[in-house]
Write a protein that holds these residues in place. Structure first.
Motif, PDB file in Angstrom:
ATOM      1  N   ASN A  53       0.821  -1.217   0.000  1.00 23.62           N
ATOM      2  CA  ASN A  53       0.000   0.000   0.000  1.00 23.62           C
ATOM      3  C   ASN A  53       0.856   1.269   0.000  1.00 23.62           C
ATOM      4  N   SER A  54       2.020   1.165  -0.623  1.00 25.53           N
ATOM      5  CA  SER A  54       2.858   2.341  -0.834  1.00 25.53           C
ATOM      6  C   SER A  54       3.315   2.346  -2.286  1.00 25.53           C
ATOM      7  N   PRO A  55       3.688   3.526  -2.812  1.00 25.06           N
ATOM      8  CA  PRO A  55       4.187   3.572  -4.190  1.00 25.06           C
ATOM      9  C   PRO A  55       5.459   2.755  -4.399  1.00 25.06           C
ATOM     10  N   GLY A 114       8.607   2.878   2.369  1.00 26.48           N
ATOM     11  CA  GLY A 114       7.736   3.714   1.558  1.00 26.48           C
ATOM     12  C   GLY A 114       6.629   4.333   2.381  1.00 26.48           C
ATOM     13  N   ASP A 115       6.005   5.350   1.838  1.00 30.21           N
ATOM     14  CA  ASP A 115       4.904   6.040   2.514  1.00 30.21           C
ATOM     15  C   ASP A 115       3.621   5.235   2.315  1.00 30.21           C
ATOM     16  N   VAL A 116       3.201   4.558   3.374  1.00 35.76           N
ATOM     17  CA  VAL A 116       2.026   3.691   3.295  1.00 35.76           C
ATOM     18  C   VAL A 116       0.763   4.550   3.265  1.00 35.76           C
ATOM     19  N   GLU A 117      -0.084   4.308   2.276  1.00 33.27           N
ATOM     20  CA  GLU A 117      -1.347   5.019   2.157  1.00 33.27           C
ATOM     21  C   GLU A 117      -2.462   4.190   2.797  1.00 33.27           C
ATOM     22  N   GLU A 118      -3.292   4.838   3.586  1.00 27.20           N
ATOM     23  CA  GLU A 118      -4.452   4.158   4.139  1.00 27.20           C
ATOM     24  C   GLU A 118      -5.441   3.875   3.005  1.00 27.20           C
TER      25      GLU A 118
END
Length: 291
Positions: free
Chosen positions: A13-15, A273-277
């Motif tokens: 769930n991150s880019p 990575g920046d995990v997106e909710e």
């Protein structure tokens, strides 16, 4: 023992999330360029790379611009992309993926549709009973095809079934699909027609009035896109396609690299990575009114 397995890099769930492929010798490979199109000598069985398992929404695809072509999630307007649920469907209604060693040439006008190719490997939908896993490499029998016209480009959808499916011996061409999977072809055309409408886009159009073509037609299209892929591989750095063509098995290719170099490309891929909710709206059911 499977011929291929996958390695995850980056946080889900991150880019940064990427799914790389290795063969059974432990070498990093490209799922687009190193996995053979044909799975038998008679060229009647095809390899399929599963990008999106049935019932899931994350728009995962072979990354054409990333060296060694891992599977990554598509990004739209800076956010990870999820396909909408259009009633009565939930996510993708089949296992969805691509045939390796194929390329829909954007410089070629397909005579049967009057439209150019979409610069991707050819898409395939697998209709068997099993929900596959992302990154599975299935051996499939080709049954037919439909031709989506997406923003003026030909986007073939090959209809296939896993050769290990219990019904595979009975389903041999597109005419058999309605007998053993009643309603599926109609639902498939509907799904592709409406799936972008919740994103504010118009309904998709089809060649041949949305009618499915038979297996012989589909295999001829696949053979053509395989030849286009061979041409692509002879162009340094993929020519003007923008496709990363690094591979380890095509010795005559302009883009073949060493096994160590391929491994380094995977090792250098970012971790974390920046995990997106995942937004609640991913579960929304959209009720579509067709004109």
């Amino acid at each position: 023992m499977p011929l291929y397995h996958t390695i995850e890099k980056g946080a889900k769930n991150s880019p940064n999330y990427s799914l790389y492929f290795k063969n059974n010798c432990g070498n990093v490979i490209s799922p687009m360029h190193d996995i053979p199109l044909y799975a038998n000598e008679d060229k009647t069985v095809y390899n399929m790379v599963v990008e999106v398992p049935r019932w899931t929404n994350a728009k995962m695809e072979i990354s054409l611009k990333t060296p060694m072509n891992p599977i990554k999630q598509d990004i739209k307007k800076g956010k990870l992309r999820f396909v909408a649920n259009c009633f009565p469907h939930k996510g993708y209604i089949w296992n969805y993926g691509a045939l390796p060693q194929t390329w829909e040439n954007p410089d070629h006008i397909e005579p049967s549709t009057g439209c150019k190719g979409d610069n991707d490997p050819i898409d395939v939908i697998e209709i068997g009973y099993r929900v596959a896993n992302r990154g599975d490499v299935l051996q499939v029998k080709v049954l037919g095809s439909i031709a989506l016209i997406d923003e003026g480009e030909t986007d073939w959808k090959i209809i296939a079934i896993d050769v290990n499916d219990p019904l595979a011996s009975k389903v041999n061409d597109i005419s058999d699909v309605d007998q053993y999977f009643p309603g599926l072809l109609r639902a498939t055309v509907e799904w592709f027609k409406i799936y972008k409408i919740p994103d504010g886009k118009p309904e998709n159009q089809f060649a041949f009035n949305g009618d499915a073509k038979n297996g012989d037609f589909a295999t001829s299209i696949i053979a053509e896109t395989h030849k286009f892929w061979q041409t692509l591989m002879n162009q340094p750095n993929g020519g003007n396609s923008g496709i990363a063509c690094q591979n380890i098995t095509n010795s005559n290719s302009e883009n073949v690299i060493g096994k160590g170099d391929a491994a380094k490309l995977m090792d250098d891929a970012p971790d974390g990575g920046d995990v997106e909710e995942v937004p609640d709206t991913v579960d929304t059911w959209h009720f579509i009114h067709l004109k």
